[in-house]
Design a protein around this motif. Structure first.
Motif, short mmCIF file in Angstrom:
data_model
loop_
_atom_site.label_atom_id
_atom_site.label_comp_id
_atom_site.label_asym_id
_atom_site.label_seq_id
_atom_site.Cartn_x
_atom_site.Cartn_y
_atom_site.Cartn_z
N GLU A 161 47.50 27.99 -127.40
CA GLU A 161 47.42 29.70 -126.87
C GLU A 161 47.62 30.41 -128.03
OE1 GLU A 161 51.59 28.43 -123.53
OE2 GLU A 161 51.21 29.39 -125.80
N LEU A 162 47.86 30.16 -128.97
CA LEU A 162 48.33 31.22 -130.64
C LEU A 162 46.46 31.38 -130.52
CD1 LEU A 162 49.61 32.80 -131.78
CD2 LEU A 162 49.48 31.07 -133.40
N ILE A 163 45.91 30.71 -130.34
CA ILE A 163 44.29 30.84 -131.07
C ILE A 163 43.79 31.40 -130.05
CG2 ILE A 163 42.15 29.61 -131.17
CD1 ILE A 163 43.41 27.18 -132.31
N ALA A 164 44.01 31.47 -128.46
CA ALA A 164 42.75 32.05 -127.00
C ALA A 164 43.86 33.54 -127.57
CB ALA A 164 43.69 31.57 -126.18
N LYS A 165 44.14 33.72 -127.47
CA LYS A 165 45.53 35.15 -127.88
C LYS A 165 45.02 36.05 -129.09
CE LYS A 165 49.95 35.79 -127.45
NZ LYS A 165 51.29 36.66 -127.98
N ASP A 166 45.03 35.13 -130.53
CA ASP A 166 44.00 35.81 -131.65
C ASP A 166 43.18 36.20 -130.71
OD1 ASP A 166 46.61 36.01 -132.90
OD2 ASP A 166 45.71 34.07 -133.90
N PHE A 167 42.39 35.64 -130.23
CA PHE A 167 40.25 35.85 -130.31
C PHE A 167 40.21 36.72 -129.14
CE2 PHE A 167 36.75 35.38 -128.01
CZ PHE A 167 35.59 35.11 -129.25
N LEU A 168 41.17 36.72 -128.27
CA LEU A 168 41.00 37.80 -127.13
C LEU A 168 41.74 39.50 -127.89
CD1 LEU A 168 42.59 35.83 -123.99
CD2 LEU A 168 39.98 36.93 -124.89
N LEU A 169 42.75 39.45 -128.65
CA LEU A 169 43.42 40.49 -129.55
C LEU A 169 42.02 41.19 -130.93
CD1 LEU A 169 47.16 39.79 -129.43
CD2 LEU A 169 46.33 40.82 -128.01
#
Length: 687
Positions: A83-91
């Motif tokens: 979840e953290l990786i997906a969020k960081d990538f999108l942000l």
């Protein structure tokens, strides 16, 4: 808007559109990714972490689409590394467009992630996948109304059949070129909206935050008490602003009697529930009617039948694997015999040609060839595992194993990383990132190396074929079971002494059973098997050359003799393995180099025994016994993991301590069990 225009300028200059694919697990996201990219895929790791990412490319008219397959997640929380990786990538705004894949048969659950993506302000296309199943159930989704409510285009697909994929690509490029702003907003009620406005005003006053992020999304995230967002924001704002934000959280709890995060989630689901009721139309159904998936689940998840069914399926998997692969393995073995005879004719033993003759025949063919003979077994094993995964059974297996694993202090969700360890322990270690609780994560990592990865398979096959002909499948199946049993007992030990109070809850979705798509399972099989082939052509090849060189030096000694460098090194260390019946220096050498890569155990035996036309099987028959063969296989299963796995443990735990601990404790455990088996076997008259 400025950031979006900047992205367009970059994309036009490079003629490349960066597309991120996001969706829940079991939504068919990866199937769509495979349909879009085919063989034009690249697998690597996210910068700074070891969670695997997939990238692929697709050309459409004058534009190149770079497609990034994000980890399957249920939300943009920060509870797991995925979840953290997906969020960081999108942000990070590293993407121009997001393709959000949802399971059309389960809108209410899937749309939670969709609302988070829309609140983030990303340009998005909603994909209703598995639409054929909607039709089979006589449901109807009002696409136009759904698109109107969310303010984004909606596309229907059936990924397993490739339907709707061309339309998806066309709409993706069309929407990207429109550059439409996303103004999605959920009304959270007066109390929460007042605090959202207050926090948003604070964030808007900070140029760095206002420029790079959607401040309403961040404000909602703060009220959801997203620790990741809060920590990042606190780095940018003053202590005065931090205190004002904390007062907002306290104000909501004082006025409503509930914590802000619970209220946010409740409002989100209320919005989604109303939306689904408005767009989803379905006939009255007979509540007594049992679905096809439920009928099967009555058997495979039954408290009494579930475990026997699991072991029966796994036993059948190995039986099929070795029965079908034997003819192909014999063909490959025959090819290497022919190649050896050909090279012996081509490279006569004269002058400097002796060196080349020994290098190719005693080194490369005897070493790498000994591993490649078992390539058909690897391919078939991965094919069977891919079918089980894509059919939906693996989630049931995790559910069945949960109660047993909890009794031994292991999280039921850990079963998935352990199963992935059968393919590669590195992948299994990486997959532990999906576990929310640190204790569960570390325990799963520490025991993952007991899963019999594909690299160990050549060792099992060659010894089982020599000493247990006709029963190879049963012998190898028992080794896999032994690894699982030892892993579970070690989990209980670690839970009792290292992570006493760290436990998490087990929530696992049971997707409906589906017939796997041929294209998808073949791609999955190839992605895993090519790692084995790549190792054979790089790591194993290099190690084989090293072993051959050590067996040839110093100049003047007989090749692969006890006087050679490798003979001297192995002879010095052989007393460690003598109590296990493996005191001959050749066995010691193979185990030493097996730490570099487990396949090297077989390759090293091929080199140090200098196998000729008789092949490795004959050499093993003459130098081992059934009892020693059992010890050799068990040591290969249990002792120190390969270097790649140890490196993954270090990265995943961010600690040298756990890496060294794993290397030492696995070797000690393997030695003790090997000692008990060998010495116990001798007491009972076994050889």
């Amino acid at each position: 808007m400025e950031a979006s225009q900047k992205n367009i300028a970059v994309a036009e200059k490079a003629d490349e559109l960066i597309v991120a694919m996001a969706g829940n697990p079991n939504s068919g996201k990866t199937s769509i990714f495979n349909q879009l990219t085919g063989t034009r895929q690249h697998v690597g790791n996210w910068p700074g972490v070891t969670v695997e990412k997939k990238e692929g490319y697709l050309n459409y008219k004058d534009l190149s689409l770079k497609i990034v397959d994000l980890p399957g997640i249920y939300s943009l929380g920060a509870y797991s590394e995925d979840e953290l990786i997906a969020k960081d990538f999108l942000l990070s705004k590293g993407t121009d467009l997001v393709i959000n894949v949802v399971d059309a048969t389960n809108l209410e659950r899937n749309l939670y992630l969709t609302t988070q993506l829309l609140e983030m302000g990303v340009q998005l296309i909603l994909v209703l996948n598995m639409y054929d199943e909607v039709s089979k159930k006589n449901f109807n989704i009002d696409i136009e109304k759904l698109s109107g409510f969310l303010g984004v285009p909606v596309v229907r697909t059936i990924a397993t059949k490739g339907k709707g994929i061309n339309n998806l690509v066309a709409r993706a490029v069309e929407e990207f070129r429109k550059d439409m702003a996303i103004n999605f907003k959920i009304d959270y009620g007066n109390d929460i909206e007042r605090e959202i406005a207050e926090i948003k005003a604070i964030l808007d006053s900070n140029p760095g935050i206002n420029r790079d992020y959607n401040t309403r999304y961040l404000a909602v995230g703060i009220l959801e008490q997203d620790e990741h967002i809060i920590k990042e924001i606190e780095k940018e704002i003053t202590n005065y602003s931090i205190n004002r934000i904390r007062k907002s959280l306290e104000s909501i709890e004082t006025e409503t009697g509930e914590e802000s995060d619970a209220l946010i989630v409740e409002k989100k689901y209320a919005f989604i529930h109303g939306l689904v009721n408005d767009v989803l139309k379905f006939p009255l159904i007979n509540r007594n009617e049992i679905s096809f998936s439920d009928r099967i689940d009555k058997i495979v998840t039954n408290r009494f039948l579930g475990l026997p069914v699991f072991f029966l399926i796994m036993w059948t998997l190995f039986k099929i694997t070795f029965t079908l692969s034997d003819p192909i393995s014999l063909f490959i073995k025959g090819f290497f015999v022919y190649l050896t005879d050909f090279l012996e004719t081509l490279l006569p033993n004269i002058g400097g040609v002796v060196f080349l003759n020994s290098l190719f025949i005693d080194g490369i063919i005897a070493g790498v060839g000994a591993v490649l003979v078992y390539l058909p077994n690897i391919f078939l094993l991965f094919l069977c595992i891919s079918i089980l995964e894509d059919s939906g059974y693996m989630s049931r297996a995790a559910y069945v194993m949960d109660k047993i694993m909890q009794n031994f202090g292991l999280h039921g969700k850990s079963f998935i990383p352990l199963i992935l360890g059968f393919g590669c322990n590195v992948t299994g270690v990486m997959a532990a990132r999906t576990l929310e609780n640190r204790g569960d994560r570390v325990i799963t990592i520490l025991i993952n190396s007991f899963m019999s990865c594909s690299a160990r398979l050549p060792v099992y096959i060659v010894f089982a074929a020599v000493f247990f002909p006709g029963k190879e499948g049963n012998v190898i199946f028992s080794l896999y079971v032994l690894g699982i049993v030892i892993a579970i007992f070690m989990a209980k030990f670690f839970r009792s002494f290292l992570f006493k109070n760290e436990t998490g809850t087990f929530v696992m979705e049971l997707p409906p059973y589906r017939l796997p798509g041929i294209r998808t399972i073949l791609i999955h099989m190839w992605q895993r098997a090519r790692t084995f082939i790549k190792k054979a052509g790089t790591i194993i090849f290099a190690v084989v050359i090293l072993i051959w060189a050590l067996a040839s030096l110093p100049v003047g000694v007989a090749y692969a003799s006890q006087e050679s460098m490798i003979g001297r090194i192995a002879d010095f260390l052989s007393p460690v393995f003598s109590p296990l019946g493996l005191g001959n220096w050749q066995a010691t050498a193979s185990l030493i180099f097996g730490v570099l890569a487990k396949e090297v155990v077989v390759a090293a035996l091929g080199v140090v025994y200098s196998v000729g036309d008789g092949g490795l099987n004959t050499v093993i028959m003459n130098n081992f016994t059934p009892l020693k063969a059992c010890v050799m296989m068990i040591l290969t299963l249990l002792y120190t993991p390969c270097i790649a796995t140890l490196a993954a443990i270090k990265r995943e735990t961010n600690s040298w301590k756990w890496m060294v601990f794993t290397a030492v404790y696995t070797f000690m455990l393997a030695w003790i069990i090997g000692f008990i088996i060998y010495q116990g076997g001798l007491l009972f008259g076994l050889k």
